[in-house]
Design a protein around this motif. Structure first.
Motif, mmCIF file in Angstrom:
data_model
loop_
_atom_site.group_PDB
_atom_site.id
_atom_site.type_symbol
_atom_site.label_atom_id
_atom_site.label_comp_id
_atom_site.label_asym_id
_atom_site.label_seq_id
_atom_site.Cartn_x
_atom_site.Cartn_y
_atom_site.Cartn_z
ATOM 1 N N THR A 8 0.832 -1.257 0.114
ATOM 2 C CA THR A 8 -0.065 0.071 0.210
ATOM 3 C C THR A 8 0.765 1.469 -0.162
ATOM 4 O O THR A 8 0.367 2.368 -0.405
ATOM 5 C CB THR A 8 -1.000 0.041 1.178
ATOM 6 N N SER A 9 1.995 1.210 0.330
ATOM 7 C CA SER A 9 2.877 2.456 0.493
ATOM 8 C C SER A 9 3.365 3.075 -0.907
ATOM 9 O O SER A 9 3.850 4.203 -1.194
ATOM 10 C CB SER A 9 4.287 2.021 1.090
ATOM 11 N N GLU A 10 3.062 2.290 -2.217
ATOM 12 C CA GLU A 10 3.272 2.608 -3.519
ATOM 13 C C GLU A 10 2.109 3.714 -3.825
ATOM 14 O O GLU A 10 2.372 4.326 -4.721
ATOM 15 C CB GLU A 10 2.882 1.335 -4.291
ATOM 16 N N PHE A 11 1.005 3.733 -3.170
ATOM 17 C CA PHE A 11 -0.024 4.587 -3.172
ATOM 18 C C PHE A 11 -0.044 5.797 -2.394
ATOM 19 O O PHE A 11 -0.420 5.755 -1.372
ATOM 20 C CB PHE A 11 -1.468 3.670 -3.457
ATOM 21 N N GLU A 12 0.159 7.004 -3.172
ATOM 22 C CA GLU A 12 0.158 8.180 -2.551
ATOM 23 C C GLU A 12 -0.362 9.291 -3.527
ATOM 24 O O GLU A 12 -0.209 9.002 -4.684
ATOM 25 C CB GLU A 12 1.736 8.497 -2.100
ATOM 26 N N PHE A 13 -0.664 10.529 -3.059
ATOM 27 C CA PHE A 13 -1.310 11.474 -3.867
ATOM 28 C C PHE A 13 -1.036 12.952 -3.254
ATOM 29 O O PHE A 13 -0.579 12.801 -2.150
ATOM 30 C CB PHE A 13 -2.626 11.265 -4.234
ATOM 31 N N ILE A 14 -0.931 13.864 -4.108
ATOM 32 C CA ILE A 14 -0.981 15.351 -3.789
ATOM 33 C C ILE A 14 -2.228 15.997 -4.330
ATOM 34 O O ILE A 14 -2.899 15.819 -5.128
ATOM 35 C CB ILE A 14 0.187 15.742 -4.447
ATOM 36 N N LYS A 15 -2.623 16.706 -3.364
ATOM 37 C CA LYS A 15 -3.919 17.530 -3.507
ATOM 38 C C LYS A 15 -3.585 19.231 -3.466
ATOM 39 O O LYS A 15 -2.793 19.579 -2.987
ATOM 40 C CB LYS A 15 -4.849 17.243 -2.468
ATOM 41 N N TYR A 16 -4.008 19.478 -4.872
ATOM 42 C CA TYR A 16 -3.892 21.159 -5.015
ATOM 43 C C TYR A 16 -5.461 21.823 -4.880
ATOM 44 O O TYR A 16 -6.425 21.230 -5.460
ATOM 45 C CB TYR A 16 -3.462 21.467 -6.549
ATOM 46 N N ILE A 17 -5.457 22.692 -4.073
ATOM 47 C CA ILE A 17 -6.646 23.346 -3.864
ATOM 48 C C ILE A 17 -6.483 24.837 -4.251
ATOM 49 O O ILE A 17 -5.612 25.643 -3.693
ATOM 50 C CB ILE A 17 -7.289 23.547 -2.219
ATOM 51 N N THR A 18 -7.260 25.476 -5.508
ATOM 52 C CA THR A 18 -7.110 26.514 -5.997
ATOM 53 C C THR A 18 -7.904 27.656 -5.091
ATOM 54 O O THR A 18 -8.380 27.419 -4.060
ATOM 55 C CB THR A 18 -7.791 26.586 -7.280
ATOM 56 N N ASN A 19 -7.555 28.886 -5.697
ATOM 57 C CA ASN A 19 -8.282 30.056 -4.786
ATOM 58 C C ASN A 19 -9.825 30.168 -5.060
ATOM 59 O O ASN A 19 -10.415 30.640 -4.027
ATOM 60 C CB ASN A 19 -7.571 31.276 -5.351
ATOM 61 N N THR A 20 -10.246 29.393 -5.845
ATOM 62 C CA THR A 20 -11.573 29.383 -5.989
ATOM 63 C C THR A 20 -12.285 28.299 -5.348
ATOM 64 O O THR A 20 -13.714 27.838 -5.585
ATOM 65 C CB THR A 20 -12.087 29.326 -7.480
ATOM 66 N N GLY A 21 -11.345 27.445 -4.813
ATOM 67 C CA GLY A 21 -12.046 26.128 -4.215
ATOM 68 C C GLY A 21 -11.927 24.937 -4.852
ATOM 69 O O GLY A 21 -12.703 23.949 -4.357
ATOM 70 N N GLN A 22 -11.408 24.870 -6.223
ATOM 71 C CA GLN A 22 -11.444 23.651 -7.055
ATOM 72 C C GLN A 22 -10.448 22.831 -6.571
ATOM 73 O O GLN A 22 -9.204 23.165 -6.075
ATOM 74 C CB GLN A 22 -10.976 24.026 -8.409
ATOM 75 N N VAL A 23 -10.434 21.606 -6.655
ATOM 76 C CA VAL A 23 -9.517 20.485 -5.832
ATOM 77 C C VAL A 23 -9.130 19.512 -7.215
ATOM 78 O O VAL A 23 -9.750 18.889 -7.921
ATOM 79 C CB VAL A 23 -10.186 19.615 -5.110
ATOM 80 N N HIS A 24 -7.707 19.579 -7.186
ATOM 81 C CA HIS A 24 -7.223 18.647 -8.480
ATOM 82 C C HIS A 24 -6.029 17.573 -7.570
ATOM 83 O O HIS A 24 -5.372 18.086 -6.771
ATOM 84 C CB HIS A 24 -6.268 19.657 -9.317
ATOM 85 N N HIS A 25 -6.236 16.661 -8.114
ATOM 86 C CA HIS A 25 -5.271 15.368 -7.286
ATOM 87 C C HIS A 25 -4.452 14.886 -8.357
ATOM 88 O O HIS A 25 -4.814 14.841 -9.722
ATOM 89 C CB HIS A 25 -6.254 14.246 -6.858
ATOM 90 N N ILE A 26 -3.063 14.582 -7.994
ATOM 91 C CA ILE A 26 -2.260 13.730 -8.910
ATOM 92 C C ILE A 26 -1.588 12.664 -7.933
ATOM 93 O O ILE A 26 -1.223 13.092 -6.968
ATOM 94 C CB ILE A 26 -1.123 14.825 -9.372
ATOM 95 N N THR A 27 -1.976 11.529 -8.628
ATOM 96 C CA THR A 27 -1.338 10.413 -7.785
ATOM 97 C C THR A 27 -0.056 9.967 -8.333
ATOM 98 O O THR A 27 0.421 10.208 -9.369
ATOM 99 C CB THR A 27 -2.564 9.302 -7.744
ATOM 100 N N SER A 28 0.330 8.682 -7.628
ATOM 101 C CA SER A 28 1.679 8.187 -7.690
ATOM 102 C C SER A 28 1.624 7.334 -8.912
ATOM 103 O O SER A 28 2.455 6.718 -9.374
ATOM 104 C CB SER A 28 2.241 7.367 -6.449
ATOM 105 N N LEU A 29 0.336 7.002 -9.364
ATOM 106 C CA LEU A 29 0.473 6.570 -10.810
ATOM 107 C C LEU A 29 0.839 7.136 -11.938
ATOM 108 O O LEU A 29 1.567 6.524 -12.824
ATOM 109 C CB LEU A 29 -1.081 6.174 -11.055
ATOM 110 N N GLN A 30 0.940 8.568 -11.869
ATOM 111 C CA GLN A 30 1.376 9.486 -12.945
ATOM 112 C C GLN A 30 2.842 9.624 -12.491
ATOM 113 O O GLN A 30 3.693 9.435 -13.646
ATOM 114 C CB GLN A 30 0.724 10.703 -12.773
ATOM 115 N N THR A 31 3.340 9.983 -11.349
ATOM 116 C CA THR A 31 4.804 10.078 -11.109
ATOM 117 C C THR A 31 5.150 10.140 -9.781
ATOM 118 O O THR A 31 3.901 10.197 -8.774
ATOM 119 C CB THR A 31 5.135 11.593 -11.509
#
Length: 210
Positions: A162-185
């Motif tokens: 399970t340690s292979e699976f991590e992600f980063i979450k970006y929250i914009t000034n308008t409240g939008q949420v974007h995720h990029i996971t360890s499947l990408q990089t």
């Protein structure tokens, strides 16, 4: 099942493990620090790399469970040492199977997010371009538009599947949420991408996307 078939299954399993491990090591070499401009897309090699450990661990747990169940039958014949070993094998099989199944479920959740995405990282312009390959919809994350960054990483035993699976979450000034996971990089590559933004580090045993 004859000994011949067991040998064939063993050879096939070993071949799958060796190929999967080789691909995984190759992918680790490919996931170097992001420099200048780089594109990433979920391809077959990345999928094999992430699934290699969980699937092989699941197969090992199933095999161990079968051996454990067979050994516990020795308790009926009052061969207690073999029976106790069988119980221990069953416990180990259940634990290993649990973590491998959770890892596979994490993969499926990440895959649903990433399967139709191509991501471009431009370190000079300080922006991340997320492109949907189905409808060509483009979203651009710029440093000036980011209000919060949350980095979700694994804690504890980093050798767990399970340690292979991590992600980063970006929250914009308008409240939008974007995720990029360890499947990408590797998430580590993105920690310092937006250097001037405050970051919150979150350590979980299982990094489910919420």
């Amino acid at each position: 099942m004859t000994e011949k078939y067991l040998h064939i299954i063993g050879i096939i399993w070993l071949s799958i493990f060796v190929i999967g491990t080789t691909i995984h090591l190759y992918q680790i070499g490919q996931e170097k620090q992001i420099k200048d401009k780089k594109r990433s897309k979920l391809n077959l090699l990345k999928q094999i790399s992430k699934l290699n450990f969980p699937i092989n661990l699941l197969l090992i747990s199933i095999t161990t469970l079968c051996l454990g169940l067979y050994a516990t039958r020795m308790l009926l014949a009052k061969i207690y040492f073999a029976g106790i070993i069988g119980i221990l094998l069953i416990v180990c099989a259940v634990i290993a199977g649990y973590y491998s199944i959770v890892a596979i479920l994490l993969y499926l959740q990440y895959y649903r997010l990433e399967r139709h995405r191509e991501i471009e990282y431009n370190i000079n312009r300080k922006e991340i371009i997320i492109r949907n390959t189905r409808d060509n919809k483009i979203e651009i994350l710029m440093e000036s538009e980011i209000s919060k960054i949350e980095i979700n990483q694994s804690k504890g035993n980093l050798r767990m599947p399970t340690s292979e699976f991590e992600f980063i979450k970006y929250i914009t000034n308008t409240g939008q949420v974007h995720h990029i996971t360890s499947l990408q990089t590797s998430v580590i590559n993105l920690i310092d991408f937006f250097k001037n933004k405050n970051k919150k580090f979150v350590y979980n045993q299982f990094n489910w996307i919420k």
